[in-house]
Design a protein around this motif. Structure first.
Motif, PDB file in Angstrom:
ATOM      1  N   UNK A   1      37.821  50.874  40.850  1.00  0.00           N
ATOM      2  CA  UNK A   1      39.154  49.941  40.251  1.00  0.00           C
ATOM      3  C   UNK A   1      39.335  50.689  38.763  1.00  0.00           C
ATOM      4  N   UNK A   2      40.522  50.971  38.550  1.00  0.00           N
ATOM      5  CA  UNK A   2      40.743  51.546  37.217  1.00  0.00           C
ATOM      6  C   UNK A   2      41.951  50.844  36.753  1.00  0.00           C
ATOM      7  N   UNK A   3      42.355  49.574  37.043  1.00  0.00           N
ATOM      8  CA  UNK A   3      43.248  48.787  36.369  1.00  0.00           C
ATOM      9  C   UNK A   3      42.968  48.632  34.833  1.00  0.00           C
ATOM     10  N   UNK A   4      43.802  48.911  33.975  1.00  0.00           N
ATOM     11  CA  UNK A   4      43.748  48.361  32.484  1.00  0.00           C
ATOM     12  C   UNK A   4      44.278  47.022  32.184  1.00  0.00           C
ATOM     13  N   UNK A   5      44.642  46.309  33.197  1.00  0.00           N
ATOM     14  CA  UNK A   5      45.400  45.075  32.887  1.00  0.00           C
ATOM     15  C   UNK A   5      44.483  43.989  32.480  1.00  0.00           C
ATOM     16  N   UNK A   6      43.115  44.237  33.501  1.00  0.00           N
ATOM     17  CA  UNK A   6      42.123  43.318  33.489  1.00  0.00           C
ATOM     18  C   UNK A   6      41.179  43.490  32.064  1.00  0.00           C
ATOM     19  N   UNK A   7      41.208  44.847  31.713  1.00  0.00           N
ATOM     20  CA  UNK A   7      40.515  45.175  30.591  1.00  0.00           C
ATOM     21  C   UNK A   7      41.106  44.625  29.308  1.00  0.00           C
ATOM     22  N   UNK A  90      32.866  32.463  38.725  1.00  0.00           N
ATOM     23  CA  UNK A  90      33.976  32.927  37.777  1.00  0.00           C
ATOM     24  C   UNK A  90      35.010  33.329  38.756  1.00  0.00           C
ATOM     25  N   UNK A  91      34.469  34.153  39.875  1.00  0.00           N
ATOM     26  CA  UNK A  91      35.495  34.842  40.713  1.00  0.00           C
ATOM     27  C   UNK A  91      36.364  33.904  41.678  1.00  0.00           C
ATOM     28  N   UNK A  92      35.339  32.796  41.898  1.00  0.00           N
ATOM     29  CA  UNK A  92      36.206  31.700  42.665  1.00  0.00           C
ATOM     30  C   UNK A  92      37.446  30.963  41.702  1.00  0.00           C
ATOM     31  N   UNK A  93      36.963  30.832  40.568  1.00  0.00           N
ATOM     32  CA  UNK A  93      37.947  30.267  39.566  1.00  0.00           C
ATOM     33  C   UNK A  93      39.057  31.248  39.350  1.00  0.00           C
ATOM     34  N   UNK A  94      39.094  32.513  39.581  1.00  0.00           N
ATOM     35  CA  UNK A  94      39.963  33.556  39.338  1.00  0.00           C
ATOM     36  C   UNK A  94      40.026  34.340  38.134  1.00  0.00           C
ATOM     37  N   UNK A  95      38.858  34.136  37.463  1.00  0.00           N
ATOM     38  CA  UNK A  95      38.785  34.836  35.942  1.00  0.00           C
ATOM     39  C   UNK A  95      38.795  36.399  36.315  1.00  0.00           C
ATOM     40  N   UNK A 121      29.529  45.132  43.221  1.00  0.00           N
ATOM     41  CA  UNK A 121      30.133  44.604  44.484  1.00  0.00           C
ATOM     42  C   UNK A 121      30.531  43.313  44.456  1.00  0.00           C
ATOM     43  N   UNK A 122      30.001  42.185  43.975  1.00  0.00           N
ATOM     44  CA  UNK A 122      30.269  41.026  43.960  1.00  0.00           C
ATOM     45  C   UNK A 122      31.532  40.680  43.122  1.00  0.00           C
ATOM     46  N   UNK A 123      31.579  41.405  41.903  1.00  0.00           N
ATOM     47  CA  UNK A 123      32.820  41.185  41.178  1.00  0.00           C
ATOM     48  C   UNK A 123      33.928  41.936  41.751  1.00  0.00           C
ATOM     49  N   UNK A 124      33.760  43.060  42.510  1.00  0.00           N
ATOM     50  CA  UNK A 124      34.964  43.721  42.940  1.00  0.00           C
ATOM     51  C   UNK A 124      35.536  43.095  44.184  1.00  0.00           C
ATOM     52  N   UNK A 125      34.747  42.194  44.774  1.00  0.00           N
ATOM     53  CA  UNK A 125      35.370  41.439  45.783  1.00  0.00           C
ATOM     54  C   UNK A 125      36.296  40.363  45.326  1.00  0.00           C
ATOM     55  N   UNK A 126      36.154  40.033  44.204  1.00  0.00           N
ATOM     56  CA  UNK A 126      37.028  39.046  43.262  1.00  0.00           C
ATOM     57  C   UNK A 126      37.972  39.575  42.513  1.00  0.00           C
ATOM     58  N   UNK A 127      38.147  41.074  42.336  1.00  0.00           N
ATOM     59  CA  UNK A 127      39.004  41.650  41.596  1.00  0.00           C
ATOM     60  C   UNK A 127      38.735  41.696  40.051  1.00  0.00           C
TER      61      UNK A 127
END
Length: 705
Positions: A1-7, A90-95, A121-127
């Motif tokens: 993952x290399x998106x800077x938007x989430x950073x 947090x992933x389920x909530x969309x954070x 791996x868990x975090x990546x499944x939720x983006x």
């Protein structure tokens, strides 16, 4: 993952959940909330703790599921065993961004590493992007966001400004932030990356390179976990005109292969990292004080195109001290033009207007002299920067008005140059100069070092990068390490010339080869297992007759059998002996982080003793190779020192560039290459590899990686 938007959401969130929130402002779950309340965070703070209804006056929620909104970011301050379920919630909530203060992962061993990988791996499944674990966190003073449990805020809050800090170490990163604050520097952003399970220091640098609010990037690194991403981030910062000031610790000793290769012994981890990071625009530093000095100067965003310094001083001694430091760091101090010197002498007959420009203590009685000498340095001397040594005089309240009146017009007249004072005094007095655009330093040597860095940056920006990367094609390698003749044949295909030579199987054929080339000749054993032939007597020079050829053949074979009885001997190499040139070394070592790295220095058996080499990541073009060659301290030997003919530097540069292309095309099986010596003949006569060693991994070893 290399998106800077989430950073971006991690560093500038509109809302933040604090999981494990505490009412105790000294605890990890309490400090961030206290700091954000104190700093005036403009977003919404959402504490999560099942045991409390309120935390530090804020409504508190029992779980992530109970939050009234999806937070942009989350701070996780719970035990390691509870982190996975927290990430899942947090992933389920969309954070999409979480900072993990929690420790107990890769830093504690193999079991922790496994848990950390599962977490990613868990975090990546939720983006979701993760900072940490085991991180001190981040802050963004521009919006009052303090997603960190640093206790540095107990002694003062950061000052908003255009400096950013990216650090793998939390405590040391916070220390740099506190240093900036105490120097009254504006440092809005600190990002500490901890274990770097996901977000790395490269991501942090890249974010700052793309941020409108950051103009100067300071970074502290202990390890390089993603070299391509780091180099790309440095390139982005350079393209944006943002200096990257890098402190890298862990300056390790030479690797285990050093004994087997001249080149490897010259390219230890620290040497390679310094060279590669510098080539991508980073300024490599050794101490935080220098980092803060340069960050201060760079934050003004004035980068003169001329790498030269003029010194105006009221003290001859101070001028000498500063000049000595300028010479030590390689900052040119050209003399003033003769006409300008004459004009200054007319204004002050007992002045010394060469450079340093000593206007003596008379400038204290007549500040117009200070303006005259400084203006002349900028206008007539054309210096990129002028450093005025005024000591405590400039710190005097009585003198500051007069000095500012004299010097402020110069700041407006020369906006693309630097005017700096070396001065002592009360902060509010010295701040007046800084506010007028005049840099202020307390120590002349520190001032010179900072100015040198800024002037180099300006000159590099003006010059740009003109050397295009050469085309790289795959190189077909033999199954195992070749002997010298086979190595030279490989290199010849890459355009790297050797002296006329022939591999022979017998003494009779050695004589035939020698007579075909013409005496004198060199003879040496051919064996892929004997790397340093001269060490065991398997090289003979200055052979002038057929009888001497036969004797040398017998001696070399005997020495090989005696000193390397298990070595595979494939024959004898007979070569024409070249003379009249300069011996150089060039080679390749495969760095585990950066891949193939080229090294150049003066050759022969003393190259390690002199430790005078240039290092560059491969591949590169002839112009870069030429710059490498001329950067060594001994370059004068190649340029015709003491009446000697200049060496063929263009031929050397072409060979070095071709070697870098060969190394890149050879791929990961190439361990190292040594050309030692390379004979650089007089200008126009070429350069020739007199010895060549290529070390390869066997094909089956490479396939097993």
């Amino acid at each position: 993952m290399n998106s800077l938007s989430h950073i971006d959401g991690l560093i500038a969130p509109r809302s933040v959940a604090v999981i494990g929130a505490s009412d105790d402002v000294t605890r990890i779950g309490g400090r961030p909330i206290a700091a954000m309340l104190k700093g005036g965070y403009q977003g919404r703070i959402l504490p999560v703790n099942p045991k409390r209804d309120t935390v530090q006056g804020l409504a508190c929620y029992a779980s992530v599921d109970d939050l009234p909104e999806t937070p942009d970011a989350a701070l996780i301050a719970v035990p390691a065993k509870l982190v996975p379920e927290t990430i899942e919630a947090l992933g389920r909530r969309g954070c999409k961004a979480a900072t993990l203060f929690s420790a107990g992962f890769a830093e504690v061993g193999e079991e922790g590493e496994t848990a950390q990988r599962e977490l990613v791996g868990l975090a990546r499944r939720h983006g979701m992007r993760i900072l940490g674990p085991n991180t001190l966190g981040v802050y963004n003073a521009d919006i009052g966001y303090y997603g960190t449990f640093s206790s540095s805020f107990d002694t003062g809050m950061p000052r908003p400004g255009n400096i950013g800090i990216a650090s793998q170490s939390g405590a040391f990163g916070a220390h740099l932030g506190a240093l900036a604050r105490d120097r009254e520097l504006g440092c809005s952003v600190l990002i500490t990356t901890g274990n770097e399970a996901d977000i790395t220091v490269a991501d942090a640098i890249r974010w700052m390179a793309e941020s409108d609010g950051t103009d100067v990037i300071c970074t502290y690194m202990e390890a390089i976990n993603d070299a391509p991403a780091l180099l790309a981030a440095l390139d982005a910062a350079r393209a944006a005109g943002k200096p990257v000031l890098a402190l890298k610790s862990g300056r390790s000793a030479v690797g285990a292969r050093a004994a087997a290769s001249h080149t490897a012994s010259l390219t230890g981890d620290a040497v390679v990292a310094d060279a590669v990071l510098s080539d991508h625009g980073a300024i490599i530093l050794r101490d935080p004080e220098t980092m803060m000095d340069i960050a201060y100067a760079a934050s003004k965003k004035v980068f003169p195109v001329r790498h030269s310094l003029g010194i105006v001083t009221v003290s001859g001694g101070a001028g000498i001290v500063a000049s000595d430091e300028a010479e030590r760091v390689g900052l040119p101090m050209p003399a003033m033009p003769a006409a300008a010197q004459a004009a200054l002498k007319t204004a002050l007959p007992y002045a010394s207007p060469v450079n340093p420009l000593d206007c003596t203590a008379q400038a204290l009685n007549d500040p117009s002299l200070l303006e005259l000498f400084t203006r002349s340095g900028l206008e007539d001397g054309g210096y990129g920067a002028v450093l005025c040594f005024l000591t405590y005089v400039a710190g005097s309240r009585a003198m500051s008005d007069v000095i500012l009146e004299a010097m402020t017009p110069l700041r407006a007249a020369f906006p693309d140059r630097i005017i700096a004072f070396c001065a002592l005094g009360e902060r509010d007095v010295l701040k007046r100069y800084d506010d007028a655009g005049i840099l202020v330093f307390s120590d002349p040597c520190r001032a010179v070092r900072a100015l040198d860095a800024i002037l180099r940056l300006g000159a590099q920006k003006a010059r740009g990068r003109t050397d295009d990367l050469p085309e790289v094609r795959p190189v077909a390698l033999p199954a195992a390490t070749p002997d010298e003749a086979e190595a030279k044949a490989l290199l010849a295909e890459a355009g790297i010339a050797a002296a006329p030579e022939r591999a022979v199987p017998s003494a009779d054929e050695a004589v035939s080869a020698a007579e075909a080339f013409g005496y004198p000749v060199v003879m040496k054993v051919l064996s892929p297992d004997i790397l340093h032939k001269s060490d065991i007597g398997t090289v003979k020079l200055d052979i002038h007759t057929a009888e001497a050829v036969r004797a040398a053949y017998a001696d070399i074979m005997s020495a090989a059998a005696r000193h390397a009885p298990d070595a595979r001997v494939t024959g004898m190499l007979v070569a024409r002996q070249l003379s009249g040139g300069v011996e150089c070394l060039m080679g390749i070592n495969r760095d585990p982080t950066f891949g193939p790295v080229a090294v150049f220095g003066l050759g022969g058996i003393f190259v390690e003793l002199l430790n005078d080499v240039a290092v560059m990541a491969c591949p590169f073009g002839p112009e870069t190779a030429r710059e490498m060659i001329l950067s060594i301290r001994g370059a004068a030997v190649l340029q015709g020192a003491r009446g000697q003919a200049p060496a063929d530097i263009e031929a050397l540069a072409a060979m070095l560039s071709r070697l870098s292309v060969f190394a890149t095309g050879a791929g990961e099986r190439l361990v190292s290459t040594d050309l030692n010596p390379v004979m650089a003949m007089p200008e126009g006569q070429g350069a020739f590899a007199l010895d060549a060693v290529i070390e390869l991994e066997r094909e089956e070893e490479a396939d097993g990686h």
